[in-house]
Structures are given as C-alpha cells and as structure tokens.
Enzyme design. Structure first.
Site, mmCIF file in Angstrom:
data_model
loop_
_atom_site.group_PDB
_atom_site.id
_atom_site.type_symbol
_atom_site.label_atom_id
_atom_site.label_comp_id
_atom_site.label_asym_id
_atom_site.label_seq_id
_atom_site.Cartn_x
_atom_site.Cartn_y
_atom_site.Cartn_z
ATOM 1 N N SER A 185 0.843 -1.194 0.000
ATOM 2 C CA SER A 185 0.000 0.000 0.000
ATOM 3 C C SER A 185 0.881 1.248 0.000
ATOM 4 C CB SER A 185 -0.879 -0.030 1.247
ATOM 5 O OG SER A 185 -1.599 1.172 1.339
ATOM 6 N N CYS A 187 -11.485 0.792 23.341
ATOM 7 C CA CYS A 187 -12.226 2.034 23.225
ATOM 8 C C CYS A 187 -11.877 2.802 21.973
ATOM 9 C CB CYS A 187 -11.987 2.902 24.458
ATOM 10 S SG CYS A 187 -13.055 2.388 25.793
#
Lengths: 145, 404
Positions: B202, B327
C-alpha cells in the site's frame, strides 16, 4: 466532526471530583478490567444530602467525562434526586456521546446507584429493592456487527 | 520544552513526500489522459503506467508483468487470497494456513472463505509476536492451497521469518502470500529472495498517496478478478488506472528504497531510545520482540492506564499516537493482535503504539520522552484500576517497579 463534543473533551481534560473519600459513607464500583471500563464512586452523605462525591475511573475519554459530569450532577443533591439520574441525562448534559460509547453513561448511573445502595446497606436503611437492579453485564452493551 | 506537534502514527498512514507529490502533479495537469485511449494524451498516460510498473518491479525484485495496481493493500490482500483459494478449490484443496494476528483485510477474507467451505488454520503467535517456519510446515496438509503470513505486523511491528516460511512453502508446493503493507519501503523486501508467490503493498504507508497499492503475483499463477469491467491490468483489475496515484506510489517507493539503510539505522536508534526511556515508567512493558521488529515501531503497555485516555491526553500535548485499546474501536474487545500475544485484557487495553518514520526527529523523541511519562501519570491518577494495583488489592501484571 470530532468523535467527542466540546463538553466531553472539557470534562475529560479537566475532570471534576477526581479522588477518593477515605471515610466515605457509600462506595460503588461497576465495570471490569476485561471490558476496559471500571468506575468507582465515593459518597459523603449527611441528612440525606450528598455532601461530597469523588470518583476514580479506569476507562476511555467518555468514561472519564461521564464520571465527571455525573458526580457534578449529584453533588449537593438529596439521595432521592441522585437516584433519579439516568444515563440519558448524563449523556445529554455532555452534549451527547457516540452510540458505541453510551455504555459509559450507563456505568455512571450504575456506579452512583451502587454507592447509594452501599450506604443504605451499611446503615441498615430500608429501601425499595426494585430501585436497584443488578448492574448490566458488559455483554449487553451494543457492539458492532 | 516548547510545545510541538509530533506525528508518530506512521503505521496508520504517512505524510506524502515532496517527490511523490511532484510525480503526481503532472498527471493531474498535463498527462490526464486515459491510458486506454489511442490519442497522444492517452498514450502519454500509458507511458507513465508502463514506466511505473517497470520501476516498481525493479524495486520488488520481480518482472513488470507480475505487478498489478490496485486501490490499496486491502484490495490486494482480498485478490491474492481469493485467487489462491479458487486455484486450490479447482484441485479439491480447501485448506488455508495463516496466523491469528493478521490484518483484518486477511482475517475477514478468510472468514468469508470459511463460509464458502474452506478450512482455515490460524497459527498462534508466540508471546514475542513471532511464528516459526517449522510451525508453518507442521500446519501444512495435503489439501493446503495457501499459506498467508504478514511480513511485519501493523500493531507490534514484529517481522516474521518470511524467507524461511517461503522456503517451506516452496518445498511443500503451497502458494505463499504475504501482506507486506507495513514492510515495503521500511525494510528490505525482495519477492525473489524471499520465496514469495504473492505480495500486497500500500502506497500511503511509505509516503505515497492513499487509495493506491499493488500486488505481486508470480508469473504462471493465474489471478482471478475482484472487479469486473474493462481490460485494464491485463484483464485482472477493471477500472481506469489511477495514474497519478501510481506515479506517486512509484516515486515514494524509489525514495524509500534509496534511503532504506540509513532510515533503518536512524529509526532503530530512535526506537530503542524511546523504548529505553519509556521502560523507566513503573509497571510498563514492551509488546512484541525487542529486536525482530520494524525500525520505527514501539508498542508498550502501561498498567492501569487505559489506551484511549492515553491517546487523548497525548494528543492534547501535540503527540499523535494510537492504541490497541477496545475504546479506540467500536467493539469492546481489545486488539486481536495484542490478545494473540496472550496478554491479559487489562494489559491489552492499556497499550500505546508509537510508529516513527524518517519524517520524525530526535527532538520528537526528546519531546515524547518528556511528555509521555506525565501523560501516563495523569491517566493513572484518575484510574481506579491503578489504585487497586497500588494498594495491593490486585497483583501487578507487568513486572518490575522500575524496569530497565
């Protein structure tokens, strides 16, 4: 849009009522380390009024902000009023939480209830058991997929 | 120390290099033609495409016709794995070997293949974040059609023994794919020397543009298509080529490869200085092998200090980092990578990933070493879990009062 509202960031960056009350009249702890959120609330109670409240929270930004906001909302209030505090009210006071963080406000509500229940139990005060449902299991919280 | 902005999240994405931008600009302004067009402006674009394919191939150690341009690493992973699976299925081979801590572009593709009747063996990684070639050998069965193992891990930066795994796969006659998204442009990667049959990369991980990547597929291995349409990329990937992106990626890869050794040496020193400094924070621990890891990768856990809070307080100091804490994602599960190392949940939730690139300076390291211990302390001061460790209510999980 940022993940968190300005209110959340304010309460996270400058959390109110952080600390421990050594001779607390009621202590409530909810959550667990596995899920990454633990909230502990300490209450000092006189004549049915919450004279002082402190918290310690292990968790993310919204968990800390929810603790800070919730403690601010119940400080100086009668217990009856503190028991009426809902997670929605905490989230609204913070100008909203992202959907997958709503469980943080639930923890705040539950931690306060747990602390009040602890106070009642310690002092042999009669109370309506239905007002104190068992805290939610983390599994019940919304997850993606 | 004066406040500064430190971008140390280079495993997420990198800033584009000037050389990449300069290579792209003419493709927007002048060479904007469609390479499939026969007129002069189209053919100019075609020339860029041909030239870039040759240059990419030269850097990866393969032939130009073995390079296929894609929209990025995820697409390349999907296409390589699906192609190998299809080939296997034709021969009645429906077993794939991989590891538990691959990128989701690999894991989720494997999940889909499972639903389509494939069997997948996910090797457990050791607690240092490594697997061995012999473990791969032991997992290969007569019906194995593919081994896919990432070159370097995106969270903890551990570098797998790709060459040895490739050798085992050659011996056993199994196709070997590697997701090299974090490795290319950061450490030496050569598909021929590394015995790799298929590879994904990438551009934006090495200072190229986002939205473009490439895959290498060894000649003779038939690639199947994910995107149907025109005959671009020799019929294997339809859609008008992203010429500007491809030109930017090629320039970025060349620049990264030209400076590879000096960057590796410099970043390794900076990385180790950061690790040594941060280890002085009591009850902290490095995640992943200390030596066999990407030059710019630091991943540490700090007991009792939840990851998202660490990121947000660090961000307030101008430091941009990431974490494997639950989270930071939409689920309540901490990073599958950290969990695959056998870390307890509460340690995985308390991780911080710092990923340096050549754009970082020694001053950035100084700044982080000054600010991050305070950030950890700040989070711990609010933490009920930290109180429990300190009071002895629960035992410490990360050793030493002051490690290092």
């Amino acid at each position: 849009m940022a993940l968190y509202s300005e209110k959340v960031m304010d309460h996270f960056t400058n959390p109110r009522n952080v600390g421990v009350i050594e001779d607390a009249d009621g202590v409530g702890e909810v959550g667990n380390a596995v899920c990454g959120d633990i909230m502990k609330i300490y209450l000092k109670i006189k004549d049915g009024i919450i004279e002082d409240v402190k918290f310690k929270t292990f968790g993310c930004g919204s968990a800390i902000a929810s603790s800070s906001m919730a403690t601010e909302m119940i400080k100086g209030k009668p217990l009856s009023q503190a028991l009426e505090l809902t997670n929605k009210a905490v989230a609204e006071a913070l100008d909203g939480l992202p959907a997958h963080k709503m469980h943080c406000s639930v923890l705040a509500e539950e931690a306060i209830r747990a602390a009040i229940k602890d106070y009642y139990d310690k002092n042999g005060i009669e109370y309506d058991k239905s007002q104190f449902p068992e805290p939610h299991d983390e599994e019940e919280h919304p997850t993606e997929e | 120390m004066e406040k500064r902005t430190v971008y140390a999240d280079n495993a997420a994405t990198t800033a584009m290099s000037m050389r990449a931008i300069e290579a792209m600009t003419p493709c927007f302004m002048k060479i904007y033609g469609n390479p499939s067009s026969l007129h002069s402006i189209g053919q100019e674009a075609k020339e860029v495409l041909v030239d870039c394919r040759e240059r990419m191939a030269a850097r990866l150690g393969c032939k130009p016709e073995e390079i296929y341009f894609t929209s990025g690493g995820s697409e390349a992973d999907n296409q390589c794995i699906r192609s190998a699976a299809l080939l296997g299925a034709r021969k009645g081979k429906r077993h794939i070997v991989s590891t538990a801590f691959e990128h989701h572009a690999v894991l989720h593709t494997l999940d889909k293949l499972k639903k389509e009747g494939f069997e997948v063996t996910l090797l457990d990684v050791h607690n240092n974040g490594l697997i061995t070639a012999e473990e791969v050998r032991a997992a290969i069965r007569p019906d194995t059609c593919l081994v896919t193992v990432m070159y370097a891990n995106n969270e903890i930066g551990t570098i797998q023994p790709i060459r040895e795994i490739g050798r085992v796969c050659r011996e056993m006659g199994v196709i070997f794919h590697t997701d090299a998204v974090q490795a290319v442009g950061h450490i030496p990667v050569n598909v021929a020397e590394d015995n790799v049959d298929m590879l994904s990369l990438s551009a934006h991980k090495f200072h190229g543009p986002k939205g473009v990547g490439a895959l290498y597929c060894k000649k003779g291995l038939p690639l199947s298509t994910l995107i149907e349409g025109g005959a671009q990329e020799r019929g294997k990937r339809a859609g008008t080529e992203n010429i500007a992106g491809i030109a930017g990626m090629t320039a970025a890869l060349e620049e990264a490869c030209e400076h590879l050794e000096e960057n590796m040496e410099r970043l390794t020193k900076m990385r180790d200085r950061l690790i040594e400094g941060l280890k002085k924070i009591p009850y902290s621990g490095l995640n992943g092998d200390a030596k066999r890891r990407l030059p710019g990768n630091v991943n540490m856990s700090f007991e009792g200090a939840e990851g998202e809070s660490l990121i947000l307080y660090a961000s307030a100091e101008g430091i941009c980092l990431s974490s494997g804490s639950a989270c930071t994602t939409a689920s309540l599960q901490p990073s599958h990578v950290l969990m695959s190392l056998g870390l307890p949940h509460e340690v995985a939730h308390c991780s911080l990933r710092i990923t340096l690139a050549d754009t970082n300076s020694e001053e950035d390291v100084d700044y982080m070493l000054e600010k991050l211990p305070k950030v950890v302390e700040r989070v711990r001061n609010i933490s009920s879990l930290w109180d429990d460790y300190v009071s002895g209510k629960i035992p410490h999980v990360l050793g030493g009062k002051t490690q290092g």
